[in-house]
Design an enzyme around this catalytic site. Structure first.
Site, PDB file in Angstrom:
ATOM      1  N   ARG A 171       0.703  -1.245  -0.033  1.00 24.76           N
ATOM      2  CA  ARG A 171      -0.022   0.383  -0.591  1.00 24.76           C
ATOM      3  C   ARG A 171       0.433   1.202  -0.005  1.00 24.76           C
ATOM      4  O   ARG A 171       0.399   2.665   0.583  1.00 24.76           O
ATOM      5  CB  ARG A 171      -1.152   0.009   1.129  1.00 24.76           C
ATOM      6  CG  ARG A 171      -1.515  -1.036   1.166  1.00 24.76           C
ATOM      7  CD  ARG A 171      -2.644  -1.448   0.001  1.00 24.76           C
ATOM      8  NE  ARG A 171      -3.885  -2.209  -0.110  1.00 24.76           N
ATOM      9  CZ  ARG A 171      -3.472  -3.654  -0.560  1.00 24.76           C
ATOM     10  NH1 ARG A 171      -2.316  -3.493  -1.093  1.00 24.76           N
ATOM     11  NH2 ARG A 171      -4.598  -4.699  -0.534  1.00 24.76           N
ATOM     12  N   SER A 221     -11.637  -0.404   3.142  1.00 29.50           N
ATOM     13  CA  SER A 221     -11.015  -1.597   4.043  1.00 29.50           C
ATOM     14  C   SER A 221     -10.080   0.002   4.181  1.00 29.50           C
ATOM     15  O   SER A 221      -8.868   0.836   3.642  1.00 29.50           O
ATOM     16  CB  SER A 221      -9.752  -1.887   3.215  1.00 29.50           C
ATOM     17  OG  SER A 221      -8.862  -2.593   4.731  1.00 29.50           O
ATOM     18  N   GLU A 291      -5.334   2.399   5.929  1.00 24.67           N
ATOM     19  CA  GLU A 291      -5.064   2.462   4.849  1.00 24.67           C
ATOM     20  C   GLU A 291      -5.879   3.727   3.815  1.00 24.67           C
ATOM     21  O   GLU A 291      -5.093   3.543   3.048  1.00 24.67           O
ATOM     22  CB  GLU A 291      -5.225   1.160   4.627  1.00 24.67           C
ATOM     23  CG  GLU A 291      -5.181   1.316   2.654  1.00 24.67           C
ATOM     24  CD  GLU A 291      -5.984  -0.041   2.684  1.00 24.67           C
ATOM     25  OE1 GLU A 291      -6.352  -0.622   1.207  1.00 24.67           O
ATOM     26  OE2 GLU A 291      -5.455  -1.109   3.219  1.00 24.67           O
TER      27      GLU A 291
END
Length: 299
Positions: A171, A221, A291
């Site tokens: 990420r 998420s 995230e």
């Protein structure tokens, strides 16, 4: 500032004092002083050049899917690339403009009988946002298929980055440490069987519909997966699943999601995130990192 940019670029849709709740997937967030929708790389560059000349702060949003805009909104110019959606195929190479939807791009690959992009068929973001954060799902991520991308730097220079330049990790990409806009990206795929590619995409789409709370607004998420753990299970084991905080709630369907169930504010989201982090740290000594991208100013 407002009139000057609008007068300089009558061909570009530029909105003044626009509520970003109209665009974010959480349906939260304050207003942008200016919100522009360039149709191509040239218009995007012209906007950035003008902001540099006029000392106007600017930033870019992708599809506004995996982010939270604080209730104070964003000062200066916000650039949304949702009108830059061209996707082309040449051999095994798929080239997509930054505003193209990730899901749409996977279907272009399917139509060309190219495999490798199936993992992304259920990710709701844009190509630019997906590349920016090395988006992934179901054991695949952008770095697996990435070839190169074109960036517009704050200086006005356009630069091409290779896979090596991107320094991909979980990420994260090098672009996150730069003041730049991803204009387009290229993906190297492989020839595949049309029926098998389509079957895999259907399987993943069904799995997403089954497991994720798509019936409510959310930012996807919320947390990165901590090493050796699953975020959703940690939240469940802490007894937090279903917890409401203002209008926001930890999804009863998937504990890794926070959904907007009753006119939530960005502050509701941020306070609930902080509470989850504190409880998980206290109970399991695990640090949850977000995230989701958090931007903007406090109310």
């Amino acid at each position: 500032m407002n009139n000057e940019l609008k007068e300089r670029f009558p061909e570009i849709a530029i909105l003044v004092e626009e509520p970003l709740t109209n665009y974010t997937f959480t349906k939260t967030g304050g207003t942008a002083d200016l919100l522009a929708f360039p149709k191509n790389a040239e218009e995007t560059k012209a906007l950035v050049d003008a902001c540099r000349e006029l000392a106007i702060p600017w930033m870019v949003l992708g599809n506004a899917s995996n982010l939270i805009v604080k209730d104070g909104g964003i000062r200066g110019l916000v650039i949304m690339l949702t009108d830059m959606t061209e996707v082309t195929v040449e051999g095994n190479l798929v080239t997509a403009e930054a505003g193209a939807k990730l899901i749409d791009t996977t279907y272009v690959a399917l139509d060309a009988d190219l495999t490798g992009f199936e993992f992304a068929c259920g990710i709701p973001g844009s190509i630019g946002g997906a590349v920016f954060m090395n988006a992934g799902a179901y054991d695949g991520e952008i770095s697996d298929i990435f070839e190169s991308c074109d960036l517009l730097l704050a200086s006005g220079e356009i630069k091409t980055l290779t896979k090596e330049d991107m320094a991909f990790s979980y990420r994260h990409t090098a672009v996150q440490d730069m003041k730049a806009i991803i204009l387009r990206a290229r993906f190297r795929l492989a020839p595949g069987d049309h029926e098998q590619i389509g079957k895999r995409m259907t399987e993943l789409t069904d799995l997403r519909l089954l497991k994720q709370p798509l019936e409510y607004p959310s930012c996807g998420s919320v947390f990165k997966r901590p090493k050796g753990h699953f975020t959703g299970k940690l939240i469940q084991d802490a007894g937090l699943q279903g917890l409401k905080w203002g209008g926001a709630q930890i999804s009863e369907k998937h504990a890794g999601f926070i959904v907007n169930v009753d006119n939530a504010t960005a502050t509701d989201y941020l306070e609930l995130i902080a509470h989850i982090q504190a409880v998980i740290k206290e109970k399991f000594d695990v640090t949850l990192e977000t995230e989701v991208r958090i931007i903007g100013e406090e109310a």
